[in-house]
Design an enzyme around this catalytic site. Sequence first.
Site, PDB file in Angstrom:
ATOM      1  N   TYR A  27      41.939  49.039   7.231  1.00 10.26           N
ATOM      2  CA  TYR A  27      42.306  49.219   5.824  1.00 10.26           C
ATOM      3  C   TYR A  27      43.293  50.354   5.586  1.00 10.26           C
ATOM      4  CZ  TYR A  27      39.324  45.606   3.894  1.00 10.26           C
ATOM      5  OH  TYR A  27      38.792  44.383   3.559  1.00 10.26           O
TER       6      TYR A  27
ATOM      7  N   GLU B 179      32.014  43.470   3.044  1.00  4.75           N
ATOM      8  CA  GLU B 179      32.192  42.877   4.369  1.00  4.75           C
ATOM      9  C   GLU B 179      31.159  43.398   5.357  1.00  4.75           C
ATOM     10  OE1 GLU B 179      36.339  43.617   5.122  1.00  4.75           O
ATOM     11  OE2 GLU B 179      36.873  42.473   3.316  1.00  4.75           O
TER      12      GLU B 179
END
Length: 407
Positions: A102, A144
């Site tokens: 990310y 997630e």
Amino acid sequence: MSTQTKETLNKQTVDMVKATIPLLQSHGETITRCFYKNMFESHPELKNMFNQTNQRAGKQPKALANAVLAAAVHIENLEAITPVVRQIAQKHRSLQVKPEQYPIVGQHLLGAIKEVLGDVATEDVLQAWAEAYGAIANVFIEVEREMYSEARDQLGGWEGYRKFKVVRKEEESREITSFYLQPADEEAFAAFKPGQYITVRADIPGEAYTHVRQYSLSGNPDKDYYRISVKREEAKDKGEAGKVSMWLHTAVQAGDVIELTAPAGEFVFNPSSSQPVVFISGGVGLTPLVSMLHGVRKLQPERKVTYIHAARNGSVHALKEEMYVPGVNTHVIYSEPSEKDRELGNFEKEGYLDLSWLKQVAQKDAEFYFCGPAGFMKTVYQSLKAWGVSDEQLHYEFFGPAAQLDG
């Protein structure tokens, strides 16, 4: 999710992000194209995780631009886009996107904003977006993390890629072939909900990077195998052929081993409702809906079911026998029926689906599940909305990056 965002972002940051909405509306796709270009140049290994065909066609940048815009619009209340977040997070889990990736995305997204917007992207604007991205990324990471745990900890579950043997390969139509898959280690494997998909990782000779594709599970959830039914995507109009679909059709044979991630996806059949259910599929969009049809016949044998399928003609109509089952009101539309189709009378309507015909074969108070090519999906969605069907009754998913249905 909204609570976390409010705690993380102050009013000045929220206001600054919302002020950029007009810029995202006019320059969003330019920003995301720039983002992908720069990220892949800096981190070419990420090409192993992304569908490069969608990149070249511009589908993935458009989908990301829509997602970034939606996040900006709902920055004060991300719960409003929870379904979208979960859908994207399911794809991320299936593709094995991890938390450490990310920051890479954030770095190149901010860089693309600066590169495209130039002096308009002041330090204050970039700082606001850095904070907003951090909060949004944390939401995805947490969602997630739960999905990874669920996939790993369920009976027969696993994390990462697992080897499955092709125990059977069967041609279903001129374009679609089914692959029956069982674990190569012969151990238990995870159950799936009708409508879910798996990710296939393909190491194709001569290709610099691996390719990953997501395919709906088309079979009965009660069986001792997974089944995917894959359309052979041949090159058309100077476009390129589908690398993975062609590899599966031409190179992969019974006895071969391929790698899969555990089943994923939010587009699943809801067995808690007792309303009539209408499945509407176009082309290879039948794959998740045939699985749902198996599910409803087992779980709710008394529930009223209508199945509508649209195809060009009988030669490309796959899994036909599985649509015609006792207790199901099945209707078939062919846009280009052959003389053989006419002789056999194996279709009901010639042409395309339209609202006037839909009203004759379906109930308005039903739950509608539909899947197919983007143009087909748009027609179905707009027809149902024009009929007065509520959003709560509509369930759908795109193959590949999502598009707009109401535009």
